[in-house]
Every structure is written in structure tokens, then in C-alpha cells.
Design an enzyme around this catalytic site. Structure first.
Site, mmCIF file in Angstrom:
data_model
loop_
_atom_site.group_PDB
_atom_site.id
_atom_site.type_symbol
_atom_site.label_atom_id
_atom_site.label_comp_id
_atom_site.label_asym_id
_atom_site.label_seq_id
_atom_site.Cartn_x
_atom_site.Cartn_y
_atom_site.Cartn_z
ATOM 1 N N CYS A 51 0.830 -1.201 0.000
ATOM 2 C CA CYS A 51 0.000 0.000 0.000
ATOM 3 C C CYS A 51 0.870 1.259 0.000
ATOM 4 C CB CYS A 51 -0.959 -0.051 1.194
ATOM 5 S SG CYS A 51 -2.331 1.097 1.046
ATOM 6 N N HIS A 85 -3.437 -5.677 1.222
ATOM 7 C CA HIS A 85 -2.849 -5.880 2.555
ATOM 8 C C HIS A 85 -2.962 -7.345 2.959
ATOM 9 C CE1 HIS A 85 -2.493 -1.641 3.935
ATOM 10 N NE2 HIS A 85 -3.519 -1.424 3.140
ATOM 11 N N GLU A 127 -1.512 -8.735 5.273
ATOM 12 C CA GLU A 127 -1.405 -8.837 6.744
ATOM 13 C C GLU A 127 -2.764 -8.699 7.434
ATOM 14 O OE1 GLU A 127 -0.639 -6.227 5.023
ATOM 15 O OE2 GLU A 127 -1.040 -4.362 6.120
#
Ligand SMILES: Nc1ncnc2c1ncn2[C@@H]1O[C@H](COP(=O)(O)OP(=O)(O)O)[C@@H](O)[C@H]1O
Ligand SMILES: [Mg+2]
Lengths: 227, 730, 77, 77
Positions: free
Chosen positions: A85, A201, A203
Site C-alpha cells: 500500500c 494488505h 497482513e
């Protein structure tokens, strides 16, 4: 495996990244942007967020921070550098990755699940992943990838397009392009494929109670392949 | 220049108040002093119209660590963890400049929370706009949503739930209420009460500019030739600086150097310094020449009244200045020692080595006026006698489609997709459910939060409306499997000097109080916003209630989407078919009169606790409370979310199916259970004397009732999902 | 002294904001508006008093930070 | 014809972007830079060919859409 997550003023996915890397076995260190050098490590991650408020252009000011020189050196010596990002935006601003990320086509911040197709598995990031399509999550205002026509030709020929937005069964149609990105591009490599930038993302997708679990596939694989 | 009565009036003080100031001081105040009085005696800081009634709120409970009176409320969630939370309004600034108004609203409430040592873990918002036909509505909505997102997304705190409402009473006065939850170790909470003499007073954060010095500063400009230069300016938020301030404050809080800390909110340096001194029964001396200023030639008057954002005031232990400064230097923030605590019990201001103001702290805080304003009791409206033939031409199916695409009911995804709701990696229920849920990082626990208001009910009968919002909040938390813990409230009302508005306020507060006491659901923080009116037209009374609940194990969280075919759906709670003030009556029958649905607190509590019990025994697979739109709307939403259908069993013994399906009786839930466990569930419900009906059986993908209707879920989904998106892009 | 800079998108680079503004203006009844392109403007105040030197410095700032030459052009006014 | 507009923040209004840019420029060694204010720039292409008429229209657009007069000023170049 040792990793380092760089914290810029305004980073806000640094902790999330630390949690994910640690969960999948990395020995992770958090590094302050004002440090002069990187610790010895196998992977450097530039996390998401709004470095320096993203006030001029996203990632532009972070691209001038003190630690960036060492990150560039590390990348040039073949080390793995992953930008998520805002991290992706920073990598394009430093020139490690081609192109730029412009404001989303419909001018809104977008936070939602999307699917991406893995375009190239001949690299340490995606080598042994069985699936071709992953469900990831995006949260950004400036993810609209753009580069010149010549550049596009080059990255195409070098297989530098890493991920493209698509439907759950891999259809790369405009309908599944959340932000207007050129050719549905969600992530790109440098020529050598040790540097990867992507808008999604992973994560945020590391356990079934969250938005999904495909991030686990990504990190597990990364752990195994950066050995 | 001499201060006179007219100048006082220009500062928003009444003539009587000005007289009282002169009497207290035994002299005339100078202009700076007058400004300080005007700020502290302002409704916003002094709560002069509301204080008397707020005392009646229920604020106690074994879960409460800190009730109203601090920057935010704090509740105990076990294992040394505590949740800090509060809601705040930013209505007027958002109407003038929607983006910045909303953004600074979010910034302000987050500061209230991290001031107490808590890391913000979730944001919520309640936003009310004028009619969707009103020309301004679209731009205001767009600006407010961008502002809320722009600030919260940048800080990296997920926005997990909210509420959006349209009603013509907000045409000239929108509401923007923002709420934040933070997580703190209960032994490391910071308070605003000053203590100790000669302790350094520290200013940190952004520089001070001429932001938001309200109309008051214009009055001062009259006496000066530089009017243009002194024009007040709108507060602009800088979320990047706030993020740095958050990290720097939390870093400093790890050490033992802070005695007390207070953010600079409304009335900036004035209210923060006075409040800290007042709580500690101390005096405070500030040298305004030392305040970091953004602009040249700022006067003491401007420095004291500025509402520049992202600033904090800290009282430190002696000798800790250097180590504290190092932290703020690291984060590139201003840091200045601007004064000290004293035993004079006065606020003393120095500027360019001269004393420019000296006011006993008590005059500003404790002696601030309190009013017992006149108020009018509001009678319960009479029930409406609906004639049978008005239902004749209606079809349930068409009514349902209309209701699902009603602006107040339709899906708000266009809004919440613009909010980062997953950052921090702990959001386990996103916006779109009954409450947002985030895990308590690194534990098995989770916290649920929701925000509700029901201006229509409150307008019809404030006492019932006040109770209803609290109950709705309680129900929304239970619906996701959380034990309701406590609430915060934002009381948005019209002009308190009007008896009707004041009556609405008094009775709403008493309704809130009654319900929260009965449910052991205390109020731990809140905010009052009066004077929400334009050209004499006030808003509907709109108390927003922010509820917080706890899940001991996040894996037990419940969502509303239907899970499996052949499961049974039960309606928990009794359906009487109350349709006055329902969306159905207002939107389809065009009948806006009549009383709101009655609140029965016994049933509310009993039904809710029994649902929680069923959840604990793992008997419930999906749950949704029945609110606006009644049973049929609620089940349609569950179908849409789960991509399943239902075959409804016709209700027994009721006169009118419209009353049954669209009535808004309170205290009800829809629950999905495994049909093989129906017996166990019925047994528990009966044991607890909870009324229930069987609504139907989960199906593939149509919503069916005998010959009445058989609707494809995709059709309903279109109604529900498309309205807002279409409205905003056209 | 003060130096003013305008940074604009290169022609050929998509400008969704400009497009949105154009559509809004058309929608508001400004039917003559054919195209809108949005750029950035900077006012830089510098202690350098020599205009040529100042502009040279600013040129360097543009190249290094203020403009992204992949998609943007700049002009020092 | 083409009309150019510059929209700037009113003096006194906080400009977090300008502040961040100034600090970065200083950090990059441009120590002379005292202050940076950022604004917006618009290039409007209109079918109107009469310059006076075109500028009047643009003035109206600025007031109604392009500038937020609560915090911004505008200038038609
Ligand atoms: N302004 C907003 N911000 C975030 N979420 C919102 C907002 N408005 C509505 N929502 C979400 O949309 C959903 C529907 O809201 P609402 O209709 O009030 O719920 P309910 O079904 O409880 O009556 C909720 O999950 C709520 O959190
Ligand atoms: Mg609900």
C-alpha cells in the site's frame, strides 16, 4: 529468517505487519525512519499508512527519508524488499519500482475484499503458491496504477506485473478493477523480482475471524522461500 | 479599551452574567478576561442548562472505573484491561465546512481518549442529514464522510460502525457525532486533575493559530484597524500531526513523569488550563509569550481562545522536562514549558513580562452559572385508529421493497467502504452488522460497539424515546453476542431557552436514565449539543447512544447472516403490532402521528438476558434485533446478508398482517437455531417466561409466505443495496 | 522572496478529479465547459534574495520533490 | 478558450501539506526555504470564445464549486 519493518512518521500498518511476520516465523525488527542503516536481515518491509501525512504525493516525502538510502542499497544488492500500500507508493517514488499510484478513479477511499491473480510465479514471493487467485483486502485512496506505454511494454515483457485485480475465478475484467488501475495492475516487481510492491494488505487476512485467510498463504510461502 | 455590556453581549454573555462577573471580580474585567469568562461560561463548557438534569443520569456500576467528568469514561473488562470511550458532537462546524468539521470532530474525540493513556482501537459515528430531496444534503453527506474517513483512516484506527439518518428537521442543521474507544491498562490511566505546586505546565503538539476564535474575536477586531487579519478561521485538521501526537503521548506515558494531562478541545488553552487547575484546587500561571504560535502578532486574547487542533497540555514532574522534550523532538512536535502550578488558586496570564489577566479559578469553573430552565411536559400522543380499508390496496411485497430502499433503512456501504474498517488487524465484525466488534489485541476477548438514535420516537414522546434508544443499544450489543457494559451519550437538542425544547431534553434524559439504571447499563461519558436550530426551526430531539459490550471469547461472536437451510427462525419477544411512528406508518400510510412503541423494561432485560444465555449454550447461529421496519425488514436483511431465503409460517391469531410484519414493538430479536435443537431452546425460553413465535424455516433463496409472496432474494438485495449508491453518483 | 510554481499532469495522463469536476460543472449548468485539468500550486518563500539563484534552487526542488516527472510537468512562474 | 485558476488557502488557515513540504525541503538541504503554501490549479477549457464572458462564468464556477470560500481564495489568471 530475519525481517525488518520500517516505521515512518504516519505509518499505521507497521504493527499489523509485525504481527503477521512474527506469526509465520520471521524474527522481525522494527526500524525507525531516521536510523541510518538497516540491521542484517533477509526481508525489508515498507508498511501501509500515511507516511508524512502523504501530503504532497503519496510516498513522496518518505522517499526522501534517511533510511531509504540503505533500503535502496539493500534492494540493489538483491535483498527482498516488500512494499504494501503506502509502501508500494514509496517504492515507486524512490524509483525502485516503475510507474506511479494515482488517486482512485472514482475518487473515494475504498476498503473491501478483492481478488488478485498471480501473474508470475517465477520469484521468491509466489513460487510455490498453488492457487492462481487469492482473496486479499484493500484499503486505499491512491491505488490507481499508471505508467507510460513504453514502460508498460517493458514491464510486460519482463513479467514484472505481479498481481492483477480479477474476479474470484480469475477473470481480469474492468468490472473487478476497484480503482481504475492500468491493466488492473495491483502489484509490480522490479526487473530482478526481489522488490515487490502491491496495494492489497495480506497482513489483514491472516486468520479466519478476520476478512479472510489468504494472507496466510502469502506469508507462509514467503517464509519458506526466503530461506 | 474599556469592556462594556455590549461587548459582553457580543461575546455571547447575557447582561446578568456580565453583572455577575463584575460582582465576582469586584471590578471590570479586561477584554482578555472577558473572553475567558465567555468561553468558560458558554453552554458548551459550563453545561449551564443541562447540568441540573445530567445529575440524574445513572452513572454507577461495578464495571465503571471512571464515570462522567473526565475526558472520557472508563470501564473494566477484566485482566487489568479497561476500555476508555466517549462520544462528541461537531454539528455546527460540519454544517459550515463538512470536510473539516467532521474531520476535526473525529480528531477531537480521539484526543479525549488517548489523553487518558488509551490507544484508540475503534471509531464510530452517528450522522444526521436533511431530507434527501434537500439540495444541500448530498454535498454535506459527501463532505462529512470524506472528512471522517480522511482523519480516521490516516491515524490508522478502524471505523467499525455507525448510523446514518435523513430527516427534514436537519435541513438547516446536520448532526455529526463521533465516538472513539481506546484500550488501556487499568493501572495506567491518566487524569486531568493537577497536583503539586510549582510543577511545570507543558504545551505540546501543533502551533497555535487563529483557528475558530468564533464570532467573539470579531468583536475585538472592532477596536483595531487590522480587522481583516483577525478574521477567525475555520479549524483545519491535521491527522498526520495527531498521529505523531498520539505516539509521542503514549511514549511519554510509559514513563512516570506525567502528573496530569488534558487535550485542548473547545476553548483551547482556556478550558484545558482552568479545568486542570480547578480539579486540583490549584492556581496556574501561564506565560503566553512562550506559547508556540503559527502566526505573528497573536494577542493573549487570541492565544487563549484559539481552537487550533492537535494540542495538549501536560503537567509534569519537576526535572522531567528534558526527557519529555526528547520524545516530542523525536516526533517532530512543538514542546514548550509555558507555566507552572501555583497555590494562588488564580489563573494568571503573563504576556511580554506583563500580567494581562488574573481570575480566581473558582469564578470560571465552580461559580459558573447554572440555570434551571423552564420546561414543558410532553404528553403521550393518542393511539391512531387506522381504518381497515387503508390496508386493502397494499401488498406486503411492495411495502417491503419500498422499506428496504428507504434512505434510513437501506445499506450504507457507500459510506463505510470509505472508512478503513480493518486496519489494526482485529476487526472481526465490520460495519453492516448490529454492532462492530474488535478483538482486544493479543487476548481472547473482544469489544462490541454500536451507536443509535431514534429522533422520530423521541420527537413523538421524549420519555419513551429516551428509554428506547438505550434499549436499542443494549439489543444491538446482545445481537452480536456481547454482554452490554456501559454507554456514552451525545444529546443533540434545539434551543434550551424554549420550553418545548428544554422539555424534550429533560424527558429524554430521564428516559435514558431510567432504562440504563434498570438494565445496569450506566452512562460513563457524554456530551450535550444545544442550539441545533436554524431560523427558529429546531431539530427533532436526537440523543445518540453509544453502547459498549464485552465478549469473553471472540470466537463466540454472532452475526446476522443466515447460516444454513432447514434451520428454524424464532421471534423472541412479543409482537403486538404497534405501527404508529413506524417506518411503515410514516412512509406508506403517510401517518406521522401517534405514540412510539412502548418500552417494557422487564421484558427488555429478560429477553436480552435469555438470548445471551442461549448464545452461551451455543444454541444460536445468527441473531438480529428487530428495529425499524419490523419483522419482515429484519428477516429480509438476514436473508440478504446470508444469501438464503425463508419460508414463513403465517402468524396465528392476529388481525392484521401489516401490524404483525411491520410493527415496531420493542424488546424483540430474530434468532436462527438448528432445528434439531428447537426443544432445548424452547425449554430455556419457557423456563425464563420469554414469549416467542416460530417465524419459519431457512430456505435456499426466496422469501416466501403462502400465496402472499415468493420473492427472490436478489430482488430484495437490489432494493437494499442500490439506493444510496445511486443517490450519491447521480 | 516568493516563488510560485505550477505542477500539472502531463497530457495523456488520466485526471479523474478534473473529469469529475468537469462533469459536476456541466451538471450545474455550465454547459460550455469542455475539459478541466487539475494541478497543484506552490508558493515558496525563501531567504535567497537573488532571483536567478532562487529560481535555480526551486527548479532543483521541483525535480527532486515537488513534481513526479513520470506523470507531471512543472512551471516556475 | 482556456482559462487558468489558482485557488489558495486564506492566510491564517492551517496548511498541513505546505508545512510538511517545507520541513522535507529543509531536511533535503534546501535550508533557505522559509515557508511553503500549497494550493490548487485548474485549467478550464470552455467553448465560450468571448474572454470577458468566459471569465465571468469562471468566476461564478469558482464561487459555486472550485473554491471553498470559508477557507480559500481564488484568482483567475
Ligand atoms: N455512518 C456510518 N458509519 C459506519 N457504519 C455505518 C454508518 N451508517 C450505517 N452504518 C452501518 O450500517 C449498518 C446498518 O445500520 P442501521 O440501519 O442503523 O442498523 P440496524 O440494523 O441496527 O437498524 C450498521 O452496521 C452500521 O454500523
Ligand atoms: Mg440492530
Amino acid at each position: 529468517m530475519r525481517s525488518a519493518v520500517i516505521i515512518f512518521p504516519g505509518s499505521n500498518c507497521d504493527r499489523d505487519m509485525d504481527v503477521a511476520l512474527t506469526k509465520y516465523g520471521f524474527k522481525n525488527l522494527m526500524i525507525w525512519h531516521n536510523d541510518a542503516t538497516l540491521p542484517k536481515c533477509d526481508l525489508v518491509v515498507l508498511p501501509g499508512g500515511f507516511s508524512y501525512g502523504d501530503y504532497l504525493r503519496c510516498g513522496s516525502i518518505a522517499g526522501k527519508s534517511k533510511i531509504i538510502k540503505s533500503v535502496i542499497d539493500f534492494a540493489n544488492s538483491g535483498g527482498l524488499v516488500l512494499g504494501i500500500c503506502n509502501g508500494f507508493q514509496i517504492l515507486t517514488e524512490t524509483g525502485l519500482l516503475p510507474g506511479v499510484l494515482q488517486r482512485n478513479k472514482y475518487l473515494n477511499f475504498i476498503c473491501r475484499n478483492i481478488h488478485v491473480k498471480i501473474n508470475d510465479k517465477n520469484n521468491q514471493y509466489f513460487k510455490d503458491i498453488k492457487k492462481d487467485v487469492l482473496e486479499f483486502h484493500i484499503a486505499h485512496n491512491e491505488g490507481n496504477y499508471f505508467c507510460s506505454e513504453e514502460e508498460l511494454k517493458i514491464i510486460n515483457n519482463n513479467n514484472q506485473i505481479a498481481l492483477t485485480y480479477c474476479s474470484s475465478d480469475g477473470l481480469e475484467d474492468n468490472e473487478y478493477n476497484p480503482n481504475g488501475a492500468l491493466k488492473n495492475i495491483a502489484g509490480v516487481f522490479n526487473k530482478e523480482k526481489n522488490v515487490l510492491g502491491m496495494m492489497p494488505h495480506p497482513e489483514r487476512m491472516i486468520d479466519k475471524h478476520l476478512s479472510g485467510e489468504d494472507g496466510s498463504i502469502f506469508f507462509e510461502n514467503l517464509m519458506n522461500n526466503s530461506k | 479599551m474599556e469592556v462594556n455590556e455590549q461587548i459582553a453581549v457580543d461575546h455571547g454573555l447575557t447582561k446578568e452574567e456580565f453583572k455577575k462577573i463584575n460582582e465576582l471580580l469586584k471590578r471590570k474585567p479586561n477584554l482578555t478576561e472577558l473572553a475567558i469568562f465567555s468561553a468558560m461560561w458558554n453552554e458548551h463548557c459550563s453545561y449551564k442548562s443541562s447540568r441540573k438534569h445530567l445529575k440524574n443520569l445513572h452513572t454507577k456500576g461495578s464495571q465503571v472505573i471512571q464515570g462522567p467528568g473526565e475526558n472520557a469514561g472508563v470501564i473494566d473488562i477484566g485482566d487489568d484491561d479497561a476500555i476508555v470511550f466517549k462520544i462528541e458532537s461537531h454539528n455546527h462546524p460540519s454544517f459550515i465546512e463538512p470536510y473539516q468539521g467532521a474531520a476535526t470532530g473525529v480528531g477531537g474525540i480521539m484526543r479525549d481518549v488517548f489523553t487518558m493513556g488509551a490507544r484508540p482501537i475503534a471509531n464510530l459515528n452517528s450522522i444526521h442529514f436533511g431530507s434527501t430531496q434537500n439540495k444541500k444534503t448530498k454535498n454535506l453527506l459527501r463532505g462529512v464522510v470524506k472528512g471522517i474517513g480522511g482523519y480516521g483512516n490516516c491515524i490508522g484506527v478502524p471505523t467499525i460502525a455507525g448510523q446514518t439518518n435523513f430527516d427534514e428537521s436537519y435541513n438547516g442543521n446536520i448532526l455529526v457525532n463521533a465516538m472513539t474507544l481506546g484500550l488501556v491498562n487499568k493501572n495506567k490511566i491518566f487524569y486531568s486533575k493537577a497536583a503539586g505546586l510549582n510543577k511545570p505546565v507543558i504545551y505540546v503538539g501543533s502551533k497555535t493559530g487563529r483557528d475558530g476564535i468564533h464570532g467573539a474575536s470579531m468583536a475585538s477586531a472592532i477596536f483595531d484597524d487590522k480587522i481583516e487579519e483577525k478574521k477567525p478561521t475555520v479549524q483545519v485538521g491535521d491527522p498526520f500531526t495527531e498521529k505523531l501526537l498520539l505516539e509521542a503521548c503514549l511514549e511519554l506515558m510509559k514513563e512516570d513523569s506525567i502528573i496530569s494531562i488534558q487535550d485542548m478541545g473547545a476553548a483551547g488553552l482556556t478550558s484545558s488550563s482552568v479545568e486542570m487547575a480547578s480539579k486540583g484546587k490549584l492556581g496556574i500561571e501561564l506565560d503566553l509569550s512562550k506559547v508556540p504560535c503559527r502566526e505573528e502578532n497573536m494577542t493573549p486574547y487570541e492565544i487563549m481562545l484559539s481552537e487550533s487542533q492537535e494540542r495538549m497540555l501536560i503537567i509534569l514532574e519537576n526535572g522531567k522536562e528534558n526527557s519529555a522534550k526528547a520524545i516530542f523532538d523525536k516526533w517532530n512536535l512543538d514542546f514548550a514549558v509555558i507555566g507552572k502550578t501555583t497555590n494562588s488558586k488564580n489563573l494568571e496570564l503573563i504576556f511580554n513580562k506583563k500580567k494581562v489577566a488574573e481570575i480566581p479559578i473558582d469564578f470560571l469553573a465552580e461559580n459558573a452559572p447554572i440555570y434551571d430552565r423552564k420546561w414543558k411536559k410532553i404528553k403521550l400522543p393518542q393511539k391512531i385508529n387506522f381504518k381497515k380499508d387503508i390496508f386493502k390496496s397494499l401488498k406486503l411485497e411492495n411495502c417491503l421493497k419500498k422499506i428496504l430502499s428507504n434512505p434510513n433503512i437501506c445499506e450504507k456501504k457507500w459510506i463505510w467502504e470509505q472508512y478503513d474498517h480493518t486496519v489494526m488487524g482485529d476487526t472481526i465484525q465490520k460495519p453492516g452488522g448490529d454492532a462492530g466488534v474488535v478483538r482486544v489485541h493479543g487476548t481472547n476477548k473482544a469489544v462490541a460497539a454500536c451507536i443509535d438514535s431514534s429522533a422520530v420516537y423521541c420527537f413523538s414522546h421524549p420519555l419513551t424515546g429516551g428509554k428506547q434508544v438505550v434499549c436499542e443499544s443494549w439489543r444491538n450489543l446482545i445481537s452480536v453476542g456481547a454482554k452490554p457494559m456501559a454507554i456514552t451519550n451525545c444529546l443533540n437538542f434545539g434551543n434550551p431557552e424554549k420550553e418545548k425544547n428544554m422539555g424534550e431534553f429533560v424527558e429524554c434524559v430521564s428516559g435514558i436514565s431510567e432504562a440504563s439504571k434498570y438494565l445496569n447499563f450506566p452512562v460513563v461519558s457524554g456530551n450535550v449539543s444545544f442550539y441545533n436550530e436554524t431560523k427558529d426551526k429546531g431539530i427533532k430531539p436526537t440523543p445518540s447512544i453509544g453502547g459498549v459490550g464485552l465478549l469473553e471469547n471472540y470466537k463466540n461472536m454472532i452475526s446476522m447472516d443466515l447460516k444454513k437451510e432447514k434451520n428454524t427462525i424464532l421471534v423472541i419477544g412479543k409482537t403486538e403490532g404497534h405501527i404508529e411512528q413506524s417506518v411503515f406508518a410514516r412512509m406508506i400510510l403517510l401517518e406521522k402521528k401517534g405514540p412510539p412503541p412502548e418500552i417494557n423494561l422487564f421484558n427488555e432485560k429478560n429477553n436480552g438476558e435469555t438470548v445471551l444465555r442461549l448464545m452461551k449454550e451455543e444454541l444460536i447461529m445468527a441473531c438480529h434485533d428487530i428495529s425499524v421496519g419490523g419483522i419482515l425488514t429484519a428477516i429480509a436483511k438476514m436473508c440478504i446478508k446470508g444469501n438464503k431465503g425463508i419460508t414463513i409460517k403465517p402468524p396465528k391469531g392476529l388481525l392484521n398482517k401489516f401490524n404483525y410484519f411491520f410493527g415496531e414493538d420493542q424488546g424483540r430479536y430474530l434468532v436462527e437455531i438448528d432445528s434439531s435443537k428447537l426443544n432445548n431452546v424452547e425449554k430455556i425460553l419457557k423456563e425464563n417466561s420469554v414469549h416467542y413465535d416460530i417465524l419459519g424455516i431457512v430456505e435456499k433463496n426466496t422469501l416466501k409466505l403462502n400465496e402472499e409472496f415468493d420473492i427472490d432474494i436478489d430482488v430484495l438485495r437490489d432494493c437494499y443495496k442500490n439506493w444510496l449508491k445511486k443517490y450519491m453518483v447521480n | 522572496m516568493k516563488i510560485k510554481i505550477i505542477v500539472t499532469l502531463k497530457s495523456g495522463v488520466l485526471d479523474p478529479q478534473g473529469k469529475a469536476i468537469q462533469q459536476t460543472l456541466n451538471g450545474m449548468g455550465f454547459l460550455d465547459v469542455k475539459d478541466v485539468r487539475q494541478g497543484k500550486y506552490f508558493d515558496i518563500e525563501t531567504n535567497e534574495t537573488d532571483e536567478v539563484k532562487a529560481k535555480n534552487k526551486v527548479d532543483e526542488m521541483c525535480k527532486k520533490l515537488l513534481a513526479n516527472l513520470v506523470i507531471e510537468d512543472y512551471k516556475i512562474l
